[in-house]
Design a protein around this motif. Structure first.
Motif, PDB file in Angstrom:
ATOM      1  N   SER A  21       0.829  -1.204   0.000  1.00  0.00           N
ATOM      2  CA  SER A  21       0.000   0.000   0.000  1.00  0.00           C
ATOM      3  C   SER A  21       0.861   1.250   0.000  1.00  0.00           C
ATOM      4  N   ALA A  22       0.271   2.332  -0.469  1.00  0.00           N
ATOM      5  CA  ALA A  22       0.912   3.649  -0.464  1.00  0.00           C
ATOM      6  C   ALA A  22      -0.160   4.694  -0.260  1.00  0.00           C
ATOM      7  N   ASP A  23       0.227   5.813   0.349  1.00  0.00           N
ATOM      8  CA  ASP A  23      -0.733   6.894   0.544  1.00  0.00           C
ATOM      9  C   ASP A  23      -1.213   7.413  -0.806  1.00  0.00           C
ATOM     10  N   MET A  24      -2.463   7.810  -0.860  1.00  0.00           N
ATOM     11  CA  MET A  24      -3.002   8.425  -2.061  1.00  0.00           C
ATOM     12  C   MET A  24      -2.487   9.855  -2.144  1.00  0.00           C
ATOM     13  N   PRO A  25      -1.710  10.183  -3.190  1.00  0.00           N
ATOM     14  CA  PRO A  25      -1.137  11.535  -3.254  1.00  0.00           C
ATOM     15  C   PRO A  25      -2.199  12.593  -3.536  1.00  0.00           C
ATOM     16  N   ALA A  88       4.832  12.417 -18.659  1.00  0.00           N
ATOM     17  CA  ALA A  88       5.453  13.302 -17.672  1.00  0.00           C
ATOM     18  C   ALA A  88       6.788  12.745 -17.203  1.00  0.00           C
ATOM     19  N   CYS A  89       7.665  13.660 -16.831  1.00  0.00           N
ATOM     20  CA  CYS A  89       8.906  13.314 -16.150  1.00  0.00           C
ATOM     21  C   CYS A  89       8.736  13.709 -14.685  1.00  0.00           C
ATOM     22  N   VAL A  90       8.710  12.723 -13.803  1.00  0.00           N
ATOM     23  CA  VAL A  90       8.550  12.997 -12.377  1.00  0.00           C
ATOM     24  C   VAL A  90       9.918  12.986 -11.702  1.00  0.00           C
ATOM     25  N   GLU A  91       9.970  13.394 -10.454  1.00  0.00           N
ATOM     26  CA  GLU A  91      11.256  13.587  -9.783  1.00  0.00           C
ATOM     27  C   GLU A  91      11.817  12.320  -9.167  1.00  0.00           C
ATOM     28  N   GLY A  92      10.983  11.283  -9.035  1.00  0.00           N
ATOM     29  CA  GLY A  92      11.461   9.981  -8.613  1.00  0.00           C
ATOM     30  C   GLY A  92      12.229  10.010  -7.309  1.00  0.00           C
ATOM     31  N   PRO A  93      13.262   9.163  -7.185  1.00  0.00           N
ATOM     32  CA  PRO A  93      13.984   9.045  -5.915  1.00  0.00           C
ATOM     33  C   PRO A  93      14.819  10.259  -5.562  1.00  0.00           C
ATOM     34  N   MET A  94      15.001  11.192  -6.500  1.00  0.00           N
ATOM     35  CA  MET A  94      15.753  12.399  -6.167  1.00  0.00           C
ATOM     36  C   MET A  94      14.960  13.334  -5.264  1.00  0.00           C
ATOM     37  N   ASN A  95      13.655  13.083  -5.161  1.00  0.00           N
ATOM     38  CA  ASN A  95      12.826  13.819  -4.213  1.00  0.00           C
ATOM     39  C   ASN A  95      12.482  12.870  -3.065  1.00  0.00           C
ATOM     40  N   PRO A  96      12.824  13.190  -1.834  1.00  0.00           N
ATOM     41  CA  PRO A  96      12.556  12.275  -0.720  1.00  0.00           C
ATOM     42  C   PRO A  96      11.070  12.061  -0.444  1.00  0.00           C
ATOM     43  N   ASP A  97      10.211  12.892  -1.019  1.00  0.00           N
ATOM     44  CA  ASP A  97       8.768  12.738  -0.875  1.00  0.00           C
ATOM     45  C   ASP A  97       8.300  11.664  -1.863  1.00  0.00           C
ATOM     46  N   SER A  98       7.821  10.545  -1.363  1.00  0.00           N
ATOM     47  CA  SER A  98       7.482   9.408  -2.216  1.00  0.00           C
ATOM     48  C   SER A  98       6.312   9.678  -3.152  1.00  0.00           C
ATOM     49  N   ARG A  99       5.604  10.784  -2.972  1.00  0.00           N
ATOM     50  CA  ARG A  99       4.529  11.132  -3.918  1.00  0.00           C
ATOM     51  C   ARG A  99       5.071  11.243  -5.336  1.00  0.00           C
ATOM     52  N   HIS A 100       6.375  11.550  -5.462  1.00  0.00           N
ATOM     53  CA  HIS A 100       6.974  11.840  -6.766  1.00  0.00           C
ATOM     54  C   HIS A 100       7.589  10.611  -7.442  1.00  0.00           C
ATOM     55  N   GLY A 101       7.554   9.446  -6.791  1.00  0.00           N
ATOM     56  CA  GLY A 101       8.121   8.244  -7.395  1.00  0.00           C
ATOM     57  C   GLY A 101       7.161   7.624  -8.396  1.00  0.00           C
TER      58      GLY A 101
END
Length: 340
Positions: A21-25, A88-101
């Protein structure tokens, strides 16, 4: 009924992905939430699994390349509506906020790197573009020190008089660089294996050379001189010392120097003062204008092709580990993709 999010988490170095599971962004200002329909895999992701490179926080959701439908629109967003088909190009693991993975059913994208895709372009096709497109744009157009400082691609290009060599031309970054060079009026000479000459020529290479040939250094030097124009340098899409760099550096020496663009930040080859090493990093604000004004019309007009061809290895989050394993073993002139 509220949507439920799930993700493929990487908990630690060397661990297999864990689907859970993951939080709904939620979309914040300048953001959208995308319901992912296809994710493309880049080599940096299996390297992250093996070494932790690029990871800011554990557990992590990997990857940058997505295509899907807009699920939610944040405040101040005027280029996307719910239901739009986007890449889209998302920020992935370079952003510590997992919403962007990217490795989840729903993720956040900043609208500066989002573009609508035509109805005739499948999600599995579109998702091959983002990080390779960004890297190609930065390579060609970013100012010296970050790129080659060359003219921007256009839907109505004029000849620039510039010439470059793209080593590893059939790679994801290679085929995007060839396409964008053609759209900027830049003559691009490609180096790949012979089996991929057709792909690279269709993307805009004016000449193709086989890196397997023992005479490859002399072949590139001769071809650059024959093609003419103002020679700028080499974009090395492989950037491995005992593979591509051992050829690229002598080529530049024979040609009197020039720019050498490399894609790996930890590669620091020794070169003479005639050669300038530029480390290319695709996350750069210079790409935003191209996401806003170039990608969608170029796709619509057929000037931008979703290449290399997608190699769909499975469907669902459970297939992402297989995708990493397939790419780790190596593919040629393909982009590994998972459909969701």
């Amino acid at each position: 009924m509220a949507s439920i999010n799930q993700a493929a988490w990487l908990d630690a170095i060397g661990q297999p992905l864990r689907v859970g599971s993951a939080d709904m962004p939620k979309a914040r200002e300048g953001e959208i939430v995308v319901r992912n329909r296809a994710i493309a895999i880049n080599p940096v992701s299996w390297k992250a699994q093996d070494t932790g490179v690029t990871v800011q926080k554990w557990p992590v959701l990997l990857e940058y390349d997505i295509a899907g439908e807009v699920y939610e629109v944040g405040v101040g967003v005027d280029n996307s509506r719910k239901g739009d088909r986007v890449v889209a190009c998302v920020e992935g693991p370079m952003n510590p906020d997992s919403r962007h993975g990217a490795f989840q059913l729903y993720c956040v994208a900043k609208t500066a790197t989002v573009a609508k895709i035509p109805d005739n372009v499948a999600f599995t096709e579109a998702c091959v573009l983002p990080i390779a497109f960004n890297t190609a744009v930065v390579s060609l157009c970013a100012p010296p020190g970050k790129g080659f400082g060359l003219p921007s691609p256009s839907l109505h290009p004029t000849q620039s008089g510039k010439t470059i060599v793209v080593w590893g031309a059939s790679s994801s970054v290679g085929v995007l660089t060839l396409q964008l060079a053609r759209a900027a009026g830049i003559k691009a000479i490609g180096v790949s294996s012979a089996q991929n000459f057709g792909l690279c020529t269709s993307c805009g290479a004016v000449e193709m050379l086989d890196y397997h040939e023992p005479s490859i250094v002399q072949d590139v030097v001769r071809t650059v001189r024959a093609v003419g124009g103002s020679f700028v340098g080499i974009l090395d899409c492989v950037s491995i010392p005992n593979q591509s760099l051992k050829f690229c550096i002598p080529v530049l020496e024979h040609l009197g120097g020039g720019e050498l663009g490399v894609l790996h930040p930890d590669v620091q080859p020794e070169v003479s003062n005639k050669i300038t090493i530029t480390h290319i990093f695709g996350m750069n604000e210079i790409t935003h204008a191209f996401w806003k004004d170039y990608i969608t019309p170029a796709l619509e007009q057929g000037e931008l092709k979703c290449l290399p061809e997608a190699l769909v290895v499975g469907k669902g989050l459970e297939s992402l580990q297989k995708a990493l394993d397939v790419l780790r073993k190596g593919v040629s002139a393909k982009k590994v993709v998972v459909e969701l």
